[in-house]
Write a protein that holds these residues in place. Structure first.
Motif, PDB file in Angstrom:
ATOM      1  N   ASP A 113       0.815  -1.210   0.000  1.00  0.00           N
ATOM      2  CA  ASP A 113       0.000   0.000   0.000  1.00  0.00           C
ATOM      3  C   ASP A 113       0.849   1.260   0.000  1.00  0.00           C
ATOM      4  OD1 ASP A 113      -2.149   1.703   0.148  1.00  0.00           O
ATOM      5  OD2 ASP A 113      -2.592   1.324   2.250  1.00  0.00           O
ATOM      6  N   LEU A 114       1.873   1.321   0.861  1.00  0.00           N
ATOM      7  CA  LEU A 114       2.657   2.546   1.014  1.00  0.00           C
ATOM      8  C   LEU A 114       3.964   2.529   0.226  1.00  0.00           C
ATOM      9  CD1 LEU A 114       2.576   5.270   2.474  1.00  0.00           C
ATOM     10  CD2 LEU A 114       3.846   4.222   4.361  1.00  0.00           C
ATOM     11  N   GLY A 115       4.559   1.339   0.071  1.00  0.00           N
ATOM     12  CA  GLY A 115       5.823   1.231  -0.644  1.00  0.00           C
ATOM     13  C   GLY A 115       7.018   1.239   0.291  1.00  0.00           C
ATOM     14  N   LEU A 116       8.093   0.584  -0.151  1.00  0.00           N
ATOM     15  CA  LEU A 116       9.290   0.439   0.669  1.00  0.00           C
ATOM     16  C   LEU A 116       9.870   1.793   1.075  1.00  0.00           C
ATOM     17  CD1 LEU A 116      11.128  -2.369  -1.359  1.00  0.00           C
ATOM     18  CD2 LEU A 116      10.005  -2.657   0.847  1.00  0.00           C
ATOM     19  N   ALA A 117      10.085   2.662   0.110  1.00  0.00           N
ATOM     20  CA  ALA A 117      10.750   3.934   0.380  1.00  0.00           C
ATOM     21  C   ALA A 117       9.929   4.809   1.318  1.00  0.00           C
ATOM     22  CB  ALA A 117      11.025   4.665  -0.926  1.00  0.00           C
ATOM     23  N   LYS A 170       0.954  -6.866  14.017  1.00  0.00           N
ATOM     24  CA  LYS A 170       0.268  -7.709  14.992  1.00  0.00           C
ATOM     25  C   LYS A 170      -1.050  -7.062  15.430  1.00  0.00           C
ATOM     26  CE  LYS A 170       4.810  -9.355  16.387  1.00  0.00           C
ATOM     27  NZ  LYS A 170       4.779 -10.505  15.471  1.00  0.00           N
ATOM     28  N   LEU A 171      -1.026  -5.727  15.551  1.00  0.00           N
ATOM     29  CA  LEU A 171      -2.287  -5.027  15.815  1.00  0.00           C
ATOM     30  C   LEU A 171      -3.266  -5.217  14.666  1.00  0.00           C
ATOM     31  CD1 LEU A 171      -0.991  -1.697  17.377  1.00  0.00           C
ATOM     32  CD2 LEU A 171      -2.674  -3.220  18.422  1.00  0.00           C
ATOM     33  N   ALA A 172      -2.765  -5.170  13.437  1.00  0.00           N
ATOM     34  CA  ALA A 172      -3.639  -5.374  12.278  1.00  0.00           C
ATOM     35  C   ALA A 172      -4.186  -6.801  12.268  1.00  0.00           C
ATOM     36  CB  ALA A 172      -2.878  -5.074  10.991  1.00  0.00           C
ATOM     37  N   HIS A 219      -1.031   6.085  10.864  1.00  0.00           N
ATOM     38  CA  HIS A 219      -0.687   4.735  10.440  1.00  0.00           C
ATOM     39  C   HIS A 219      -1.616   3.708  11.086  1.00  0.00           C
ATOM     40  CE1 HIS A 219       3.678   5.118   8.779  1.00  0.00           C
ATOM     41  NE2 HIS A 219       2.896   6.091   8.351  1.00  0.00           N
ATOM     42  N   LEU A 220      -1.905   3.910  12.361  1.00  0.00           N
ATOM     43  CA  LEU A 220      -2.787   2.984  13.069  1.00  0.00           C
ATOM     44  C   LEU A 220      -4.216   3.099  12.552  1.00  0.00           C
ATOM     45  CD1 LEU A 220      -1.268   3.586  16.599  1.00  0.00           C
ATOM     46  CD2 LEU A 220      -1.077   1.489  15.258  1.00  0.00           C
ATOM     47  N   ASP A 221      -4.667   4.308  12.281  1.00  0.00           N
ATOM     48  CA  ASP A 221      -6.011   4.486  11.714  1.00  0.00           C
ATOM     49  C   ASP A 221      -6.115   3.824  10.346  1.00  0.00           C
ATOM     50  OD1 ASP A 221      -7.014   5.939  13.856  1.00  0.00           O
ATOM     51  OD2 ASP A 221      -6.475   7.882  12.995  1.00  0.00           O
ATOM     52  N   ARG A 222      -5.055   3.922   9.574  1.00  0.00           N
ATOM     53  CA  ARG A 222      -5.090   3.451   8.177  1.00  0.00           C
ATOM     54  C   ARG A 222      -4.955   1.933   8.082  1.00  0.00           C
ATOM     55  NH1 ARG A 222      -1.200   6.048   3.471  1.00  0.00           N
ATOM     56  NH2 ARG A 222      -1.655   4.587   1.768  1.00  0.00           N
ATOM     57  N   TRP A 223      -4.046   1.340   8.860  1.00  0.00           N
ATOM     58  CA  TRP A 223      -3.748  -0.077   8.661  1.00  0.00           C
ATOM     59  C   TRP A 223      -4.223  -0.991   9.789  1.00  0.00           C
ATOM     60  CZ3 TRP A 223       0.444   3.234   6.987  1.00  0.00           C
ATOM     61  CH2 TRP A 223       0.532   3.316   5.596  1.00  0.00           C
ATOM     62  N   VAL A 224      -4.688  -0.405  10.886  1.00  0.00           N
ATOM     63  CA  VAL A 224      -5.258  -1.241  11.951  1.00  0.00           C
ATOM     64  C   VAL A 224      -6.758  -0.994  12.007  1.00  0.00           C
ATOM     65  CG1 VAL A 224      -5.203  -1.845  14.399  1.00  0.00           C
ATOM     66  CG2 VAL A 224      -3.079  -1.209  13.223  1.00  0.00           C
ATOM     67  N   ARG A 225      -7.155   0.150  12.567  1.00  0.00           N
ATOM     68  CA  ARG A 225      -8.582   0.487  12.588  1.00  0.00           C
ATOM     69  C   ARG A 225      -8.759   1.929  13.033  1.00  0.00           C
ATOM     70  NH1 ARG A 225     -12.448  -2.935  16.364  1.00  0.00           N
ATOM     71  NH2 ARG A 225     -12.328  -1.129  17.747  1.00  0.00           N
ATOM     72  N   PRO A 226      -9.586   2.692  12.324  1.00  0.00           N
ATOM     73  CA  PRO A 226      -9.886   4.047  12.790  1.00  0.00           C
ATOM     74  C   PRO A 226     -10.860   3.990  13.966  1.00  0.00           C
ATOM     75  CG  PRO A 226     -11.148   3.556  10.810  1.00  0.00           C
ATOM     76  CD  PRO A 226     -10.239   2.378  11.039  1.00  0.00           C
ATOM     77  N   GLY A 227     -10.886   5.048  14.734  1.00  0.00           N
ATOM     78  CA  GLY A 227     -11.846   5.134  15.826  1.00  0.00           C
ATOM     79  C   GLY A 227     -11.328   4.684  17.165  1.00  0.00           C
TER      80      GLY A 227
END
Length: 496
Positions: A114-118, A136-138, A193-201
């Motif tokens: 999704d974001l890319g290595l760089a 692990k959160l995801a 990052h947490l909102d985007r790849w784990v969960r918003p809210g």
């Protein structure tokens, strides 16, 4: 005489060293085991860490002829990345997924795609693998989402032990920088990052621990759990650190020097005055335990590789060492890509070990040598990646960890690098580094000054012998990079 306790809560065990706060002299040490684990599902319950800590502390106190009430300061270093979830009553919500649990590799792959290595390297200094806490959160969000609704604290292993001692939810920048959601170069959490790849809210700002500097005080041993250990409530507790970060501190690793750590995992690292952002994904550009940086490469497979080959050959480690050192150094000897439990660097969680170059006259000696070289050559590739990322890494080479006790590991490393390899008088470098931090906090000193004053003496230097034939390294690299059927099937979405 002030007494400080340095704690190393590793994957396999807990080690406690008691040292004189003034000069670092070892007073006593103790160790207690943790429950064994093995990837792909590698989990432990934090209560087991606490019981091991209590047991190791009791042994160390008895060895030193001291009581718990004699301890003046404590710092805890522990295995990195593991996800500890607590509810509002401080109850652990599930066993901890450890750094070497690879079940979150799909989440890691999705994040990188999704974001890319760089962009990942620019954001947090590292490209996430299944080891990282954010993956692990995801995984929890995908498989056990109700736990995120109940979570009041998201901690790392050393954070939890510090929390049990002080009642404060804090971490340090060395550990936070390996989560995937903390940018040490800017000193802030990346909640997006947490909102985007784990969960918003999720109220991430409320559940994440405060990040402390390396010489900061985490608190005092005021909890009922600390009292049960016999610690005084005025015992000062340091910020703690990741195990490898504390190990570099305990070794006294200086600028440009390179440390090879051979334990459950294999790590090659150096210190850097500047942050490192490696877009290749090999190098973790994490913070260190002194206020600087510790670019490192970590592999899943280290001393357990030689454990396995010793078992298969039916020999102990002394005999495995003898066999390896007696092996002929022919260029077409067998080589081992030691991905026994998948691999972290390079990120190949579904790979398995490959043995190549077998001949009808291959000997037990050559198989033993292949085991040591399989571990070492993987780390040497990591050393090359650290240089390529721009970090100076051409100074003195130091080796530590359980594997460093083997002359075969030290000789194979010296031969592969073509440079002397030294061992310092720090068999428990992580616990020693944690004790140095505790001494700094107790004295109100800069941890770098304590590190330099406590730098252990050199006890052994192994000179390079037979140079590593370039053909061996080339054949190793070709085997290590070979695609494997299971990986190909997973990449194509084929079920096993």
């Amino acid at each position: 005489m002030g007494v400080v306790a340095g704690v190393d809560s590793s994957t396999q065990s807990c080690t406690v060293e008691l040292r004189d706060a003034a000069d670092g002299r070892l007073l006593g040490a103790g160790r207690a085991p943790h429950p064994p684990t093995s990837p792909p599902v590698s989990e432990q319950h934090p209560n087991d860490w606490w019981h091991a800590f209590a047991g190791a502390l009791a042994v160390a106190l008895a060895a030193a002829g001291l009581r718990a009430s004699d301890v003046d300061a404590v710092s805890v270093a522990a295995q990195c990345h593991g996800l500890v979830l607590l509810d509002r009553d401080d109850v652990v919500l599930r066993p901890v997924k450890l750094w070497n649990d690879t079940t979150s590799s799909p989440q890691a792959d999705a994040m990188v795609a999704d974001l890319g290595l760089a962009a990942w390297a620019d954001a947090v200094g590292s490209v996430p693998t299944a080891a990282f806490t954010i993956t692990k959160l995801a995984w929890v969000a995908a498989h056990e989402p109700d736990l995120l609704d109940r979570a009041a604290h998201v901690l790392l292993p050393h954070d939890w032990l510090t929390y049990r001692l002080t009642g404060r939810a804090v971490t340090d920048r060395s550990e936070a920088s390996g989560t995937g959601y903390y940018a040490a170069h800017t000193g802030r959490y990346l909640v997006d990052h947490l909102d985007r790849w784990v969960r918003p809210g999720v109220p991430w700002a409320d559940v994440l621990p405060e990040v402390l500097g390396p010489s900061h005080t985490a608190g005092w041993a005021v909890t009922p759990a600390a009292a049960e250990l016999g610690l005084r409530p005025d015992v000062v507790v340091g910020a703690g650190a990741g195990d490898q970060h504390a190990g570099a501190l305990g070794i006294g690793l200086g600028p440009g020097q390179v440390l090879y750590s051979l334990g459950t995992s294999g790590v090659v690292m150096t210190t850097s005055a500047q942050p490192v952002h490696d877009a290749s994904g090999w190098v973790d550009g994490v913070a260190d335990a002194t206020g600087g940086w510790l670019p490192l490469v970590c592999t899943l497979n280290s001393a357990k590789v030689t454990d396995t080959v010793a078992r298969l050959l039916g020999v102990d480690h002394d005999e495995l060492t003898r066999l390896a050192l007696a092996a002929p150094r022919r260029a077409d000897r067998a080589v081992l890509a030691a991905y026994l439990d998948g691999e972290r660097s390079p990120s190949r969680p579904h790979a398995r070990g490959l043995l190549g170059g077998l001949r009808s006259d291959t000997t037990r000696e050559e198989l033993a040598l292949a085991a040591y070289e399989g571990v070492v050559l993987g780390l040497v590739r990591g050393h090359d990646a650290i240089r390529a990322a721009g970090a100076p890494a051409d100074g003195t080479v130091v080796v530590t960890g359980g594997g460093a006790r083997s002359r075969a590991y030290r000789q194979v490393l010296a031969d592969a690098l073509g440079t002397p390899v030294e061992t310092r008088d720090a068999p428990e470098a992580t616990a020693r580094g944690a004790a140095a931090q505790a001494a700094a906090v107790l004295a109100g000193a800069d941890v770098r000054d304590v590190r330099d004053a406590w730098t252990p003496r050199v006890v052994d230097v192994v000179e390079p012998g037979t140079p590593l034939d370039p053909q061996v390294r080339a054949r190793y690299a070709a085997l290590a990079d070979l695609p494997q059927p299971d990986e190909t099937a997973r990449a194509a979405g084929v079920e096993e």
